[in-house]
Motif scaffolding. Structure first.
Motif, PDB file in Angstrom:
ATOM      1  N   LYS A 182       0.824  -1.189   0.000  1.00  0.00           N
ATOM      2  CA  LYS A 182       0.000   0.000   0.000  1.00  0.00           C
ATOM      3  C   LYS A 182       0.857   1.237   0.000  1.00  0.00           C
ATOM      4  CE  LYS A 182      -3.132   1.398   2.947  1.00  0.00           C
ATOM      5  NZ  LYS A 182      -3.954   1.844   3.801  1.00  0.00           N
ATOM      6  N   GLY A 187      -5.755   6.489  -2.663  1.00  0.00           N
ATOM      7  CA  GLY A 187      -6.659   6.589  -3.794  1.00  0.00           C
ATOM      8  C   GLY A 187      -5.925   6.473  -5.119  1.00  0.00           C
ATOM      9  N   MET A 189      -3.393   4.504  -5.715  1.00  0.00           N
ATOM     10  CA  MET A 189      -2.707   3.243  -5.928  1.00  0.00           C
ATOM     11  C   MET A 189      -3.290   2.506  -7.118  1.00  0.00           C
ATOM     12  SD  MET A 189      -2.048   0.212  -3.291  1.00  0.00           S
ATOM     13  CE  MET A 189      -2.922  -1.034  -4.153  1.00  0.00           C
ATOM     14  N   ASP A 191      -4.390  -0.141  -8.039  1.00  0.00           N
ATOM     15  CA  ASP A 191      -4.762  -1.435  -7.502  1.00  0.00           C
ATOM     16  C   ASP A 191      -5.115  -2.415  -8.616  1.00  0.00           C
ATOM     17  OD1 ASP A 191      -5.520  -2.885  -4.914  1.00  0.00           O
ATOM     18  OD2 ASP A 191      -7.220  -3.216  -6.242  1.00  0.00           O
ATOM     19  N   ASN A 192      -5.862  -1.929  -9.553  1.00  0.00           N
ATOM     20  CA  ASN A 192      -6.225  -2.849 -10.628  1.00  0.00           C
ATOM     21  C   ASN A 192      -5.632  -2.358 -11.944  1.00  0.00           C
ATOM     22  OD1 ASN A 192      -7.841  -0.706 -10.341  1.00  0.00           O
ATOM     23  ND2 ASN A 192      -9.639  -1.688 -11.237  1.00  0.00           N
ATOM     24  N   MET A 194      -3.837  -3.804 -13.711  1.00  0.00           N
ATOM     25  CA  MET A 194      -3.842  -4.863 -14.727  1.00  0.00           C
ATOM     26  C   MET A 194      -5.078  -4.766 -15.608  1.00  0.00           C
ATOM     27  SD  MET A 194      -2.107  -8.190 -13.196  1.00  0.00           S
ATOM     28  CE  MET A 194      -3.270  -8.649 -11.966  1.00  0.00           C
ATOM     29  N   ASP A 195      -6.123  -4.231 -15.023  1.00  0.00           N
ATOM     30  CA  ASP A 195      -7.345  -4.098 -15.800  1.00  0.00           C
ATOM     31  C   ASP A 195      -7.163  -3.155 -16.987  1.00  0.00           C
ATOM     32  OD1 ASP A 195      -8.604  -5.733 -14.113  1.00  0.00           O
ATOM     33  OD2 ASP A 195      -9.357  -4.128 -12.823  1.00  0.00           O
TER      34      ASP A 195
ATOM     35  N   LYS B 269      -9.044 -12.717 -11.192  1.00  0.00           N
ATOM     36  CA  LYS B 269      -8.026 -12.028 -10.395  1.00  0.00           C
ATOM     37  C   LYS B 269      -8.320 -12.230  -8.908  1.00  0.00           C
ATOM     38  CE  LYS B 269      -6.836  -8.508 -13.726  1.00  0.00           C
ATOM     39  NZ  LYS B 269      -7.131  -7.135 -14.134  1.00  0.00           N
ATOM     40  N   LYS B 305     -10.885  -8.464  -7.721  1.00  0.00           N
ATOM     41  CA  LYS B 305     -10.197  -7.408  -8.451  1.00  0.00           C
ATOM     42  C   LYS B 305     -10.516  -7.458  -9.938  1.00  0.00           C
ATOM     43  CE  LYS B 305      -5.853  -6.322  -8.079  1.00  0.00           C
ATOM     44  NZ  LYS B 305      -4.421  -6.385  -7.768  1.00  0.00           N
ATOM     45  N   MET B 348     -13.706   0.527  -5.996  1.00  0.00           N
ATOM     46  CA  MET B 348     -12.667   1.540  -6.057  1.00  0.00           C
ATOM     47  C   MET B 348     -13.011   2.645  -7.057  1.00  0.00           C
ATOM     48  SD  MET B 348      -9.448   1.503  -4.845  1.00  0.00           S
ATOM     49  CE  MET B 348      -7.962   0.625  -5.214  1.00  0.00           C
TER      50      MET B 348
END
Lengths: 197, 1010
Positions: A182, A187, A189, A191-192, A194-195, B269, B305, B348
């Protein structure tokens, strides 16, 4: 969290002649008894160009502050005209109210201020040397800009705790195999991330 | 299944990290990133559930938002009883929130949204222990503990009954702890961390029971959260992110031996969150099909995710439903409604989705009994609360009670629905601090506030405390300053008008003398006068923006708003620091002198302002002005020689000092025992009395000499009608009421006239010269120099009190009579110089102590919690007058916070009963009612059943008429049964008394039908 929450600031005597003192009626709420005083300051921004021309109009200590809702009127003299660059006397500037606790600023309330000649003639043809006697100060009271800062409310603070620079210590304790999970500004980060690929 | 994404649930586009539905299903909380802080928002559930509620603008969507967290909020969780909300964030803090009862709508100062908070949730505890971001919080079953986990690798167990006490800190994880879940049976708590492990801890000794690592070996620490979940039957624990054959799974861990044989597979994921449905289901029995004995099963939602959501039933091999592309970013949290059919999911990407299932899809939820039976079966104990005291308050036995409870619950919603209109009214709601309205205080704040200089010459202002924090049972509070009432914070939208338009401010100030008569019409009045101010203000702002020719400087200026000033080292107090601020030091000397000038200027200007303020009401606002007069006159009509009391109101009543002086002349001389001072006879004097129509009395002694006799003259005028009377002796004291005028002369005669000047009686001969004389209605009271007291009813021509000696109250102390008065009901009250006040009960023929300034009970009683918003104004009547506005009740209560509760309780009880009986003996019905309600609330809260029962019994009286009963149906003109009807709802608030409530409710109903 902040122990002191500013609930409201009412701008009194507004608009008023340039030479009138500033008056702000400040209402704040305190979560628990504060062992030390709050320090409030009114700062007049003399010129947008440089902080050099900022004037601290006055600073007051406010205390004692027990838990509860409190109010007071902060009155400070008008800015020293001698310290304002002539080109910046007329027009829009800013007045700031700041509050510090144990030397740390935790809230900053800013207002736009419009200094204008009331006289139409002067407004059309402003004199080169500003005529402060004719200037009217109008604080845009309806639109305060409030910035809150994270400070250390507890004990004697050796250093300022800054929300912008979070102590990286927790991550240092991680086993090397474990990537830091982290990063501070959460906010942001990816996080995804990869998406997005 | 229905699916909805309410677009209005958002943190202005910022990420939402957590969502939780309140146990009662009426609201839900979200937590996440705010503008420059963490943000917790409480939303109304109704607009999510029903389309028509979403469209209805009167139904608020946002109930409250809290910006108190300094950094992103990672988790919000309601306690199981729904009273508290816990939130944990990146600021390392856990905050516990409670709803504040007394506070009305308000906004966050300076926030761009002008939406008012409909409900007020106040942070009651801040839990500090973690040294890193708090990732998850969880309440234990029955809210005994609160657990929080953090990136500092620890889990802290807090004692939820005694915040901020720490029960224990669980250490053992070697990575960021990102999820927590309690075993529904209460035996374990499980945590999942980035250290590739899931640990189960025992609640009995807080030791680790098992450490599961195998399914997590392949995992990387890439998820923000790892919210694991325990099934409602306690049999399964499902982890977040686990790996099986390089594929992300949610690992199922069986309670029996912590076996890890099964998992939920399919997400592409990492799984971020798992949440079990709180219900246990059984197969829907279809018509016709034979009822097969099917196993109960659980339902579980899994978010990942990969932005998809899957819902599983433990009875099915495949997921019940998988929803892809619901969000643009990772799913962060899932919450179910308590009925098990609705689900909220947050992401998110800053959005929230609502899923609505039908029973056909999930099955028939088991009821609590069946669920408990399962627990009983498996664990040998039921999870239902079995403690007796709690049981009585959890089961509602009576439909009346249920209805009442439901109405109570419905009330806030409807008031919430009126949110907007309510907000407009709230500034009207009288905010009174020590009898002064907030508007009054604001007006004089600059003049009144205490400003001193510190040793190093700095200004120091003592802020005026306008309200105590309403933190319910968490902190003792004073009675003197009222709890924060709706609207006591002037809504920021309003203030610019208030301040920028002094006229508006003045007119608002006028309302200070709020009589209840200040009616809705006036509100609209003020609103009207307010609107031009708004317009002009907004006009001005427009002007300001358009005339702002320098656009670039504006931008440059913008940065000033947010840049923190460089820390001025040691600014707080060291004199050296002053040098750091060149401006202030240079001008120091000048400053002070200028300041003085200013003080003077300000005095004069505000004086003139006062005048200005006085003038318009005469023309425009006559009714209000009269209201003001009433207050003033009343003060005078009941002369009080207590200097302190007078000091309290000098500014409000400029004329009073005059009358005070006169009065002191009358009685101030210290008396020898039982010799009361007599007023000196003056050549001429005048006074005013009366409440509605003022009576002016003018006395001229020895005005003329006729045939050797010196005559004195009394002139009276009221409402323009004048009369005069001539008396043969010099007049010592004269006073009047709405019905009579009483004149006491030097020759010890007392003459009584009607309001029109007709002599009602031949002169009454007093035994000794008069000391004090009072009239009230048809009652006349005379206190003589020999310390005897008489009260007559001159309408009925009877004696109420006959030459009663003050011996019993004066003897044995060197106190003297400092004040006296007569109530509307003809009860005489005598105040002594030692702070005690007595009234004489004519029926009992006794002196009764009704006020004692030194009374410890008064100072220690803490009944603030029992004062409802409308009662907070205090009562008006003889008791209040005698005890004074400065009634210091509860002043010491806060200092006594350390004294045992039962002591405090006892003192409060004694005080309240004293007040009640005093009001009774003073025959002051409004005050009796006022204190009765407070008293009832107190004994209901504290659970004094016997007292409550006795009270109700007396109020109800015998249900069947009987000649032997001595029960009086009224008390002080109030019908007792009406009072009971008023008291009952108070009793209904405590479920413990539901039987009492029902019993009397039924009997009242019965009597009504008769």
């Amino acid at each position: 969290m902040a122990k002191v929450q500013v609930l409201n600031v009412a701008v009194l005597d507004n608009p008023s002649p340039f030479g009138n003192p500033f008056q702000f009626e400040i209402t704040f709420e305190c979560m628990e008894d504060l062992p030390e005083d709050l320090e409030w300051k009114i700062i007049y921004v003399g010129s947008a160009e440089s902080e050099e021309y900022d004037q601290t109009l006055d600073s007051v200590l406010v205390g004692p502050v027990p838990a509860g809702r409190h109010m007071f009127v902060f009155q400070a003299d008008a800015p020293n005209t001698g310290l304002i660059p002539e080109s910046d006397a007329v027009g829009v500037t800013v007045v700031l109210i700041t509050c510090t606790y144990r030397g740390q600023e935790f809230i900053r309330i800013g207002y736009y201020v419009n200094n204008e000649y009331t006289d139409a003639e002067l407004r059309e043809n402003p004199p080169l040397k500003p005529d402060y006697g004719q200037l009217q100060r109008n604080i845009l009271a309806s639109n305060p800009r409030v910035t809150r800062f994270h400070i250390n409310w507890e004990g004697c603070s050796e250093k300022m705790e800054d929300s912008e620079n979070v102590d990286p210590a927790p991550n240092a304790m991680l086993p090397p195999s474990c990537p830091p999970g982290k990063a501070p500004p959460l906010g942001l980060m990816p996080d995804n991330s990869m998406d997005c690929l | 299944m229905k699916l909805l994404k309410p677009s209005w649930v958002s943190h202005n586009g910022k990420a939402i990290f957590s969502v939780d539905i309140h146990p009662d299903g009426t609201k839900f909380a979200t937590g996440g990133q705010g503008e420059d802080s963490g943000k917790v928002v409480i939303w109304n559930m109704a607009p999510v559930l029903r389309d028509e509620d979403e469209k209805n603008e009167n139904i608020p969507k946002l109930l409250c938002q809290m910006d108190n967290h300094l950094a992103c909020v990672n988790c919000v969780r309601w306690s199981n009883n729904g009273l508290c909300l816990a939130s944990g964030g990146d600021d390392k803090l856990v905050m516990v929130w409670k709803k504040a009862a007394f506070i009305g709508p308000s906004t966050v100062f300076g926030s761009s949204s002008k939406l008012a908070n409909v409900e007020q949730w106040r942070c009651v505890t801040i839990l500090r222990s973690h040294t890193g971001d708090v990732m998850d919080v969880a309440w234990s079953p029955h809210d005994l503990w609160l657990a929080s986990c953090s990136v500092d690798n620890t889990i802290v167990i807090w004692n939820a009954r005694k915040f901020p006490e720490i029960v224990t800190t669980l250490k053992g994880h070697t990575g960021l702890v990102k999820g927590l879940t309690w075993d529904p049976v209460g035996k374990y708590i499980a945590s999942q961390a980035d250290d590739h492990s899931l640990k189960v801890w025992r609640t009995m000794d807080w030791q680790m029971d098992t450490n599961i690592t195998k399914p997590f070996n392949e995992c990387g620490g890439t998820t923000h959260v790892l919210r694991l979940s325990w099934s409602p039957d306690g049999q399964y624990l499902v982890s977040a992110h686990a790996m099986n054959n390089s594929g992300p799974t949610a690992q199922i861990i069986e309670r029996d031996g912590w076996k890890t044989n099964m998992d939920f597979v399919g997400h592409r994921k990492a799984v971020t969150v798992v949440k079990f449905n709180p219900k246990i289901f059984k197969k829907k029995q279809r018509n016709g099909s034979a009822p097969k004995p099917s196993c109960p099963y659980c339902c579980c939602a899994v978010g990942s995710k990969d932005r998809s959501l899957s819902v599983w039933l433990t009875s099915l091999k495949r997921p019940l439903v998988v929803i892809h592309d619901l969000f643009d970013k990772s799913i962060m949290d899932i919450t179910w409604t308590l009925n098990g059919l609705g689900m909220l999911v947050c992401s998110m990407d800053g959005t929230v989705a609502f899923l609505d299932f039908s029973q056909d899809e999930l099955g028939d939820p088991l009821n609590e009994e069946e669920k408990n039976a399962i627990h009983q079966n498996i664990y040998g104990k039921s999870l239902a609360v079995t403690m007796d005291t709690q049981l009585s308050s959890t089961i509602i036995e009576n439909p009346e009670m249920l209805k009442y409870q439901q109405e109570r619950r419905a009330a806030p919603t409807s008031s919430g629905a009126q949110g907007a209109s309510l907000e407009n009214q709230t500034p009207k709601l009288t905010n009174v601090v020590n009898g002064e309205s907030l508007e009054d205080i604001r007006k004089n704040l600059l003049k009144k506030q205490v400003e001193t200089r510190t040793a190093d010459g700095r200004r120091r202002i003592t802020p005026l405390c306008i309200a105590q924090l309403d933190t319910g049972d968490f902190s003792p509070a004073l009675f003197n300053s009222v709890p924060i009432l709706p609207g006591s914070s002037v809504a920021p939208q309003l203030t610019p008008q208030l301040s920028s338009d002094s006229n508006t401010a003045n007119s608002l100030c006028l309302k200070a003398n709020q009589e209840p008569a200040a009616s809705p019409t006036k509100t609209t009045d003020d609103k009207d006068s307010g609107t031009p101010a708004v317009n002009s203000a907004s006009l001005k702002s427009n002007l300001l923006l358009t005339t702002a020719s320098k656009i670039e400087p504006m931008k440059a200026l913008d940065s000033r708003f947010t840049e923190r000033s460089k820390p001025t080292p040691g600014v707080t107090s060291s004199p050296a620091a002053a040098a750091a601020m060149p401006v202030s030091t240079v001008d120091r000397v000048k400053d002070t002198s200028v300041l003085k000038d200013w003080k003077m200027k300000e005095e004069t200007s505000s004086d003139s302002e006062d005048k200005v303020q006085k003038v318009p009401p005469l023309v425009k606002r006559k009714p209000e002005m009269e209201g003001a007069e009433v207050v003033e006159k009343r003060k005078k009509g009941r002369p009080r020689k207590d200097a302190k009391l007078m000091m309290a109101v000098p500014q409000a009543f400029p004329q009073t000092p005059v009358s005070v002086e006169k009065e002191t002349v009358r009685v101030s001389a210290p008396a020898v025992t039982l010799k009361l001072p007599t007023p000196a006879v003056q050549k001429s004097f005048s006074s005013q009395v009366g409440t509605d129509s003022v009576l002016y009395l003018e006395v001229e002694n020895e005005v003329s000499v006729v045939a050797g006799a010196r005559l004195s003259q009394l002139k009276c005028s009221r409402d323009g009608r004048e009369w005069d009377a001539v008396l043969p002796s010099r007049i010592a004291v004269v006073t009047g009421s709405s019905d009579v005028v009483a004149v006491a002369c030097e020759d010890r005669t007392l003459s009584i006239y009607s309001s029109c000047g007709r002599r009602l009686l031949p002169s009454i001969m007093l035994p000794t010269p008069i000391s004090a004389l009072h009239c009230s209605g048809f009652f006349v009271m005379a206190l003589t120099a020999s310390a005897t007291l008489s009260v007559w009813n001159v309408q009925k021509l009877t004696a109420v009190v006959k030459n009663e000696s003050l011996n019993s109250i004066l003897l044995g102390s060197d106190a003297t009579v400092s004040s006296s008065m007569l109530t509307d009901q003809g009860v005489p009250v005598v105040g002594l110089s030692n702070g005690k006040s007595f009234c004489f009960s004519s029926s009992m023929e006794t002196w009764n102590l009704i006020a004692d300034k030194q009374d410890a009970l008064v100072q220690c009683a803490d009944f603030r919690n029992c004062v409802s918003a409308q009662d907070a104004l205090g009562s008006v009547g003889p008791l209040a007058t005698t005890q004074g506005r400065s009634l210091s009740a509860g002043r010491l209560a806060s200092r006594l916070s350390s004294t045992p509760h039962h002591l405090q309780q006892g003192m409060t009880l004694a005080f309240l009963e004293q007040q009640l009986s005093s009001a009774l003996v003073l025959r002051s019905s409004s005050e009796y009612r006022h204190w009765l309600l407070i008293y009832t609330r107190f004994i209901v809260n504290e659970g004094y059943e016997h007292r409550l029962r006795e009270l109700c019994k007396d109020l109800l009286g015998p249900v069947h008429k009987s000649s032997t009963s001595s029960w009086e149906p009224t008390v002080l003109g109030l019908r007792k049964r009406d009072v009971l009807a008023e008291v009952l709802p108070v009793i209904g608030q405590n479920l413990r008394f539901q039987r009492l409530f029902t019993e009397y409710q039924d009997q009242l109903e019965l009597l009504r039908l008769k």
